[in-house]
Motif scaffolding. Sequence first.
Motif, mmCIF file in Angstrom:
data_model
loop_
_atom_site.group_PDB
_atom_site.id
_atom_site.type_symbol
_atom_site.label_atom_id
_atom_site.label_comp_id
_atom_site.label_asym_id
_atom_site.label_seq_id
_atom_site.Cartn_x
_atom_site.Cartn_y
_atom_site.Cartn_z
ATOM 1 N N ASP A 1 42.693 31.824 35.201
ATOM 2 C CA ASP A 1 43.778 30.864 35.072
ATOM 3 C C ASP A 1 45.041 31.348 35.773
ATOM 4 O O ASP A 1 45.837 30.536 36.258
ATOM 5 C CB ASP A 1 44.114 30.671 33.585
ATOM 6 N N LEU B 1 45.010 30.179 39.356
ATOM 7 C CA LEU B 1 45.125 28.718 39.489
ATOM 8 C C LEU B 1 46.475 28.198 39.020
ATOM 9 O O LEU B 1 46.863 27.080 39.376
ATOM 10 C CB LEU B 1 43.998 28.028 38.710
ATOM 11 N N ARG C 1 32.517 26.210 33.522
ATOM 12 C CA ARG C 1 32.924 26.195 34.935
ATOM 13 C C ARG C 1 32.490 27.475 35.640
ATOM 14 O O ARG C 1 32.112 27.463 36.806
ATOM 15 C CB ARG C 1 34.439 26.006 35.038
ATOM 16 N N ASP D 1 40.471 35.942 26.248
ATOM 17 C CA ASP D 1 40.339 35.147 27.472
ATOM 18 C C ASP D 1 39.390 35.798 28.486
ATOM 19 O O ASP D 1 39.226 35.293 29.593
ATOM 20 C CB ASP D 1 41.722 34.875 28.098
ATOM 21 N N ASP D 2 38.759 36.889 28.107
ATOM 22 C CA ASP D 2 37.818 37.589 28.990
ATOM 23 C C ASP D 2 36.396 37.164 28.639
ATOM 24 O O ASP D 2 35.778 37.730 27.741
ATOM 25 C CB ASP D 2 37.995 39.098 28.831
ATOM 26 N N VAL E 1 34.181 31.290 48.688
ATOM 27 C CA VAL E 1 34.887 31.740 47.484
ATOM 28 C C VAL E 1 35.153 30.511 46.624
ATOM 29 O O VAL E 1 35.522 29.453 47.149
ATOM 30 C CB VAL E 1 36.232 32.404 47.837
ATOM 31 N N ARG E 2 34.943 30.623 45.324
ATOM 32 C CA ARG E 2 35.403 29.576 44.401
ATOM 33 C C ARG E 2 36.306 30.217 43.361
ATOM 34 O O ARG E 2 35.951 31.241 42.776
ATOM 35 C CB ARG E 2 34.224 28.890 43.701
ATOM 36 N N ILE E 3 37.466 29.606 43.169
ATOM 37 C CA ILE E 3 38.388 30.071 42.129
ATOM 38 C C ILE E 3 38.275 29.082 40.983
ATOM 39 O O ILE E 3 38.527 27.884 41.170
ATOM 40 C CB ILE E 3 39.832 30.146 42.648
ATOM 41 N N VAL E 4 37.864 29.573 39.824
ATOM 42 C CA VAL E 4 37.618 28.690 38.669
ATOM 43 C C VAL E 4 38.418 29.186 37.476
ATOM 44 O O VAL E 4 38.776 30.355 37.397
ATOM 45 C CB VAL E 4 36.113 28.620 38.330
#
Lengths: 255, 255
Positions: B14, B17, B52, B78-79, B43-46
């Motif tokens: 997060d 983003l 997701r 959050d991990d 690359v995908r940033i999620v």
Amino acid sequence: MTRIWTAALAVIGDEILSGRTQDKNVAQLASWLNVQGIRLAEVRIVPDVEDRIVAAVRALAAENDYLFTTGGIGPTHDDITVDAVARAAGVGVVVHPEARAILERYYETRGGLTEARLRMARVPEGATLIHNRVSGAPGIRLGNWFVMAGVPHITAGMLDTLTGTLEGGRPVVSRTIGGWVAESEVADLLRQAERDAGGEGDARVSIGSYPFFRDGRVGANFVVRSADSARADACVADLRARLQGAGYVITDGGI
Amino acid sequence: MTRIWTAALAVIGDEILSGRTQDKNVAQLASWLNVQGIRLAEVRIVPDVEDRIVAAVRALAAENDYLFTTGGIGPTHDDITVDAVARAAGVGVVVHPEARAILERYYETRGGLTEARLRMARVPEGATLIHNRVSGAPGIRLGNWFVMAGVPHITAGMLDTLTGTLEGGRPVVSRTIGGWVAESEVADLLRQAERDAGGEGDARVSIGSYPFFRDGRVGANFVVRSADSARADACVADLRARLQGAGYVITDGGI
């Protein structure tokens, strides 16, 4: 609670995937979107390969309210974004008369409008222009798709033009507190504070924990986010009290 | 011509983003992969949302030889990367005895191994560890999947441990030349030079054109890439001659 509006970004560029260039558009777009009340929900970085760009644009557009692309709109052979975006939308490519006029004026004193430069006036059929005060070449809007430059300060100029024109929800507020805290010592406390803060939809509160190592000591910043600013503030106050209760000195704004 | 090996990266976070944190792992991993003879293909940033992450990991792994993730392997709520990666692989999550021992030693003088800290010893079933000299927590290898830290200097330590252990092809060589050239004036010349340089598979030569605006003047760097270094060198010589023939002063290494 209001609706959550989302955007996705396709970063087009071999130069990012090769490690040559450090991307700056993700952070820039994310910050700008926050202010518009829109969340950046996903980014894909893809190479300068038309099939790959088309696939990314289609997948991201299907799942989000807005789609942005950065990169690949210059005059050279490796600039294939306009063709890819047009194909993804199922439309042809045309020369936009206003873009042509802008480029003619811009290049009047710079050697004239060559065939290569005219490539920068090509847009997917039905698109409008996103004016850009920094350089001659405009960005492109096709419905809720936005085709932007790769060079960050040019993209900044295009975003500036779009400010306030996209429908969004409430902006997400973000509050940071921090201290010389080993995050592993406060993991339960953070989880509890997030759970107690509650909220639904865009009001849901999230707490992010971002550890760092500085001056030989470990610390962490805690970022509280929600579109409900009162709820975010209450969570920050609660979290601060919990951390202070556990014996830590906490700094507002983070350290 | 040899086979092209590819890798993909899922950046989980997060904080990227939201624009709070500028990602550095894309460029770092890309540069490291180049030396291993592996190309970063996507690359995908999620966000920190399990569904997701699972979707991105599965999609990227299906299309590439190697999959990397960065972020989300710390001790806090959050991990969630380990759980998501295990789900994507269809395996359970276990406490790795060696990871547990490493953390016990590391935290012996730092307050002991709490339940939160023990979270960092959880791995997908069947995984091995990627040792990391920088901090206590190891990275995780599950077949050709590599689960790395979000903090760039910790990821650097993990990559260092992996150096030379992944099968790859020939490294891509990259040569740069540049000058005070408006790229739109040389677009045809670039296209022709790339076409004439030829090459197939990993030997195919690509020319990237990267314009800039500095000291009130426009310029561009041209990056020639190929896994066939002789072919890349020949293309650079040809491109330099063409640009000089068009009247430009060209600097090796770029400007």
